[in-house]
Design a protein around this motif. Sequence first.
Motif, short mmCIF file in Angstrom:
data_model
loop_
_atom_site.label_atom_id
_atom_site.label_comp_id
_atom_site.label_asym_id
_atom_site.label_seq_id
_atom_site.Cartn_x
_atom_site.Cartn_y
_atom_site.Cartn_z
N HIS A 63 27.84 30.84 23.82
CA HIS A 63 27.34 31.88 22.92
C HIS A 63 25.85 32.11 23.04
CE1 HIS A 63 31.34 32.00 21.35
NE2 HIS A 63 31.33 30.69 21.35
N ASN A 64 25.23 31.40 23.96
CA ASN A 64 23.81 31.59 24.24
C ASN A 64 23.65 32.89 25.05
OD1 ASN A 64 21.34 31.53 25.56
ND2 ASN A 64 21.45 29.34 26.09
N PRO A 65 22.84 33.84 24.56
CA PRO A 65 22.70 35.11 25.28
C PRO A 65 22.28 34.91 26.75
CG PRO A 65 21.59 35.20 23.16
CD PRO A 65 22.06 33.79 23.32
N HIS A 66 21.51 33.86 27.02
CA HIS A 66 21.12 33.60 28.41
C HIS A 66 22.33 33.22 29.26
CE1 HIS A 66 16.81 32.90 27.07
NE2 HIS A 66 16.80 33.90 27.92
N PHE A 67 23.25 32.49 28.65
CA PHE A 67 24.46 32.10 29.38
C PHE A 67 25.24 33.36 29.78
CE2 PHE A 67 28.95 31.27 29.71
CZ PHE A 67 29.02 30.10 30.45
N ILE A 68 25.42 34.24 28.80
CA ILE A 68 26.22 35.45 29.06
C ILE A 68 25.55 36.30 30.14
CG2 ILE A 68 27.15 37.56 28.00
CD1 ILE A 68 27.27 35.85 25.34
N GLU A 69 24.24 36.43 30.05
CA GLU A 69 23.51 37.20 31.08
C GLU A 69 23.63 36.52 32.44
OE1 GLU A 69 21.77 40.11 30.78
OE2 GLU A 69 22.08 40.36 28.63
N ALA A 70 23.46 35.20 32.44
CA ALA A 70 23.47 34.48 33.72
C ALA A 70 24.84 34.54 34.38
CB ALA A 70 23.06 33.02 33.50
N PHE A 71 25.90 34.41 33.58
CA PHE A 71 27.24 34.38 34.17
C PHE A 71 27.90 35.75 34.21
CE2 PHE A 71 26.21 29.97 33.46
CZ PHE A 71 26.53 29.44 34.71
N THR A 72 27.06 36.78 34.10
CA THR A 72 27.51 38.13 34.42
C THR A 72 26.77 38.58 35.69
OG1 THR A 72 27.80 38.56 32.07
CG2 THR A 72 27.82 40.47 33.49
N GLY A 73 25.72 37.85 36.03
CA GLY A 73 24.94 38.23 37.21
C GLY A 73 23.67 38.99 36.86
N ASN A 74 23.30 38.99 35.58
CA ASN A 74 22.12 39.75 35.16
C ASN A 74 20.84 38.92 35.17
OD1 ASN A 74 24.08 41.57 34.67
ND2 ASN A 74 23.55 41.97 32.54
N LEU A 75 21.02 37.61 35.08
CA LEU A 75 19.87 36.71 34.97
C LEU A 75 20.03 35.62 36.02
CD1 LEU A 75 17.43 35.53 33.31
CD2 LEU A 75 19.15 34.32 31.95
N ALA A 76 19.08 35.57 36.96
CA ALA A 76 19.16 34.54 38.00
C ALA A 76 18.44 33.30 37.49
CB ALA A 76 18.53 35.05 39.29
N LEU A 77 19.20 32.28 37.11
CA LEU A 77 18.58 31.04 36.63
C LEU A 77 17.88 30.37 37.81
CD1 LEU A 77 21.42 29.58 34.36
CD2 LEU A 77 19.38 30.87 33.66
N PRO A 78 16.82 29.59 37.52
CA PRO A 78 16.09 28.95 38.63
C PRO A 78 16.97 28.06 39.49
CG PRO A 78 15.15 28.36 36.47
CD PRO A 78 16.24 29.32 36.20
N GLN A 79 18.04 27.50 38.88
CA GLN A 79 18.90 26.60 39.66
C GLN A 79 19.95 27.34 40.50
OE1 GLN A 79 18.75 26.87 36.27
NE2 GLN A 79 20.40 25.74 35.26
#
Length: 502
Positions: A63-79
Amino acid sequence: MNYPEILPPPHRSLAELEMGARFAELPPTFYTRLACTPLPAPYLICGSEAAANLIGLDPAEFHNPHFIEAFTGNLALPQFSPLAAVYSGHQFGVWAGQLGDGRAILLGDIALAPDQIESHMELQLKGAGSTPYSRMGDGRAVLRSSIREFLCSEAMAGLGIPTSRALCVTGSDKYVLRESPETAAVVTRMAPSFIRFGSFEHWFYNQKHEELKILADYVIAQSYPYLQDHAHPYQALLKEVTHRTAKLVAQWQSVGFMHGVLNTDNMSILGLTLDYGPFGFMEAYDPGHICNHTDQQGRYSYKNQPQIGHWNCYALGQALLPLIGEVDDVHAALSDYESVFESSMGQLWQAKLGLQTSLPHDQELITSLFMIMQHNRIDFTWFFRQLAHLSSESNAEDTALRDMFLDRSAFDAWIGQYRSRLKQENSQDEERKQRMHAVNPKYVLRNYLAQVAIEKAQQKDFSEVEKLLTILQHPFDEQPEHDAYAALPPAWASSLEVSCSS
Ligand code: AMP
Ligand code: MG
């Protein structure tokens, strides 16, 4: 005595989730590094806590907005180290050349806890935008097929069948054009490796034997390390994959699962169920059943799956020939397929029937059962689950089963033989019922159940996806409050068609 400390599984936040990039250690010709293409305003459709636990991720992160963005391909996490891998394959028996990955983007891998069978899990986004291998495709996946893949991956894991897993599925209101407009979704898949038979065929048909060897050495090092010191490692690899494939297909048959598109690019080098598309679970038993509406010839029908599994191993054997050297050695590695399949299948049918011994006439008992099931169009999952309730002494408990058969005398004849067979091993009803319930699922992902969840999700109600996930992760449990999900399909379900469109 000093006891080792027992620790709960780590629950890491998204930021703490360390990732490696094992696949990127292969030469650059094996993949293209790229960025995912964002989707507008993504939302979580469902996350699998079990899958999160497997990689030590705190499920609260769903439910973390960063999670949702990252696992949709919108946010490239450093890892993340996003890349698309190249592969080719045979589609419907015909060499199709380069195929993918057209819409799957690998993010990297996560090291698993030491008590896990596999050491790593790779994470991949399916539907996160086009890649250099997309051909004419848009790199997207629709909500409908993504929910099906998400649920079936986790359902197969619940059934104890080797499979890629699904961490979550997210959606966006962006339209994607298929036969009609649908909305986009992204599934985060997890597997120790997504390498396919077609990954090897790619290098064989391009006559790049150096790359072929690099790939085989990589797969052996990562996934079959016990073959590294083998005198004939590539032949041993082919033999292992052949064995795993034969066992996998036997497991599919035992729960009535039909993959639907057993092209060589959908065959996992680890023997996992991979690339869920127009799959289906057998309902009214018909060995000729074709679950994929696009497969008009029935190449991938239920009854054909075992030999198609073998055919696909031949395609892998062909691709490995330059490494193995001798045609006879390739044949030798492939030759176990039938015996491994038959013995796995035999054990599985035996367990499904609740038998603890194997006797010479058992095969006839099984064959005659499938004949009457076919003639009477008996629901596969329902029948085996119900059979566990049979009393070996009296026919007082037979009514529910018997009523399903139009041909009652055929049922009576078979059940009489089955009862005598149970007596031959002095079978104990209660104990047998428990064993049978541990191998005959009560709940499978019937097409109509998926369809109901999809239609609700299309209205932004994701509760049914969540509910199905919970039920299907424990398919052998009675879960009496969910009896309705084990019911026979409603009449409208027979008009459902599932095709390659996804
Ligand atoms: P499949 O039949 O889903 O296994 O797909 C065969 C190949 O086509 C895979 O490599 C996919 O990545 C690719 N593919 C399927 N659909 C699309 C799409 N919409 N956009 C790009 N590539 C796709
Ligand atoms: Mg595929």
